[in-house]
Design a protein around this motif. Structure first.
Motif, PDB file in Angstrom:
ATOM      1  N   ARG A 101      -8.314   3.522  -1.701  1.00 35.72           N
ATOM      2  CA  ARG A 101      -7.949   2.345  -2.499  1.00 35.72           C
ATOM      3  C   ARG A 101      -8.842   2.228  -3.723  1.00 35.72           C
ATOM      4  NH1 ARG A 101      -7.698  -2.941   0.763  1.00 35.72           N
ATOM      5  NH2 ARG A 101      -6.835  -3.670  -1.180  1.00 35.72           N
ATOM      6  N   ARG A 121      -8.194  -6.057   2.812  1.00 34.55           N
ATOM      7  CA  ARG A 121      -8.453  -4.920   3.691  1.00 34.55           C
ATOM      8  C   ARG A 121      -8.040  -5.176   5.137  1.00 34.55           C
ATOM      9  NH1 ARG A 121     -13.951  -2.500   5.744  1.00 34.55           N
ATOM     10  NH2 ARG A 121     -13.161  -0.527   6.505  1.00 34.55           N
ATOM     11  N   THR A 138       0.828  -1.201   0.000  1.00 33.95           N
ATOM     12  CA  THR A 138       0.000   0.000   0.000  1.00 33.95           C
ATOM     13  C   THR A 138       0.866   1.255   0.000  1.00 33.95           C
ATOM     14  OG1 THR A 138      -1.737  -1.192   1.172  1.00 33.95           O
ATOM     15  CG2 THR A 138      -1.872   1.194   1.181  1.00 33.95           C
ATOM     16  N   THR A 191      -4.411   4.550   4.675  1.00 38.50           N
ATOM     17  CA  THR A 191      -5.042   3.257   4.375  1.00 38.50           C
ATOM     18  C   THR A 191      -6.563   3.346   4.379  1.00 38.50           C
ATOM     19  OG1 THR A 191      -4.945   2.451   6.656  1.00 38.50           O
ATOM     20  CG2 THR A 191      -3.074   1.919   5.213  1.00 38.50           C
ATOM     21  N   LEU A 205      -2.790  -2.202  -5.303  1.00 38.76           N
ATOM     22  CA  LEU A 205      -3.992  -1.867  -4.543  1.00 38.76           C
ATOM     23  C   LEU A 205      -5.005  -3.009  -4.532  1.00 38.76           C
ATOM     24  CD1 LEU A 205      -4.560   1.857  -5.561  1.00 38.76           C
ATOM     25  CD2 LEU A 205      -3.662   0.959  -3.403  1.00 38.76           C
ATOM     26  N   LEU A 226      -4.231   7.115   0.641  1.00 35.57           N
ATOM     27  CA  LEU A 226      -3.652   5.764   0.687  1.00 35.57           C
ATOM     28  C   LEU A 226      -2.672   5.617   1.837  1.00 35.57           C
ATOM     29  CD1 LEU A 226      -3.044   4.956  -3.076  1.00 35.57           C
ATOM     30  CD2 LEU A 226      -4.633   3.831  -1.516  1.00 35.57           C
TER      31      LEU A 226
END
Length: 159
Positions: A90, A134, A21, A85, A129, A82
């Motif tokens: 994303r 998640r 990420t 997070t 991505l 991003l």
């Protein structure tokens, strides 16, 4: 009765996901920044760009400049999301990278080598991505306590 709250243990999979990420965030920031510069050059009608005749997707060079400038600005903003997070970042990052690929494909005759480079980088952004789940992400801006950090010369305690 008291409840003890412990932080979840950092795993290698989570570290890898966080690293991907961070890679996507930095690359999206660079793509956005370079697209902003490309847009400014096209709007200023710089002599760097090659003009072609009889191109199916013919569009005014100034128009392409505004497209690249707008995509670049949004990409830079999303890259900061991003780093936090955020899920919206994303999803938006994948969408922006797709639009950057399309815009660079359509402007391929104007600046072919750079368009291919941007298409390749955007493809890596989409991959980074989309491959991360998640639940494996840590907030990149969050600082870990010193006892959780491991120096390269320290050995890992036996499990």
């Amino acid at each position: 009765m008291t409840a003890t709250h412990t932080r979840p243990e950092h795993t290698a999979k989570q570290e890898w996901a966080t690293g991907l990420t961070a890679f996507a965030a930095v690359m999206l920031f660079l793509v956005g920044l370079l697209d902003i510069f490309r847009g400014i050059m096209a709007i200023a009608e710089d002599d760097i760009f090659l003009t072609t005749r009889n191109y199916v997707f013919e569009f005014d060079l100034t128009g392409w400049g505004w497209v690249h400038l707008a995509l670049g600005a949004v990409a830079v903003i999303v890259s900061f999301g991003l780093l936090r997070t955020a899920t919206w970042a994303r999803v938006t990052g994948v969408a922006i990278a797709c639009l950057v690929i399309i815009a660079n494909f359509l402007s391929l005759p104007y600046y072919p080598v750079w368009s291919l480079v941007m298409i390749t980088i955007s493809g890596f952004i989409i991959w980074a991505l989309c491959v991360v789940q998640r639940g494996n992400l840590f907030d990149l801006s969050e600082e870990r306590p010193v006892h959780e950090e491991r120096r390269p010369y320290e050995k890992r305690p036996p499990a």
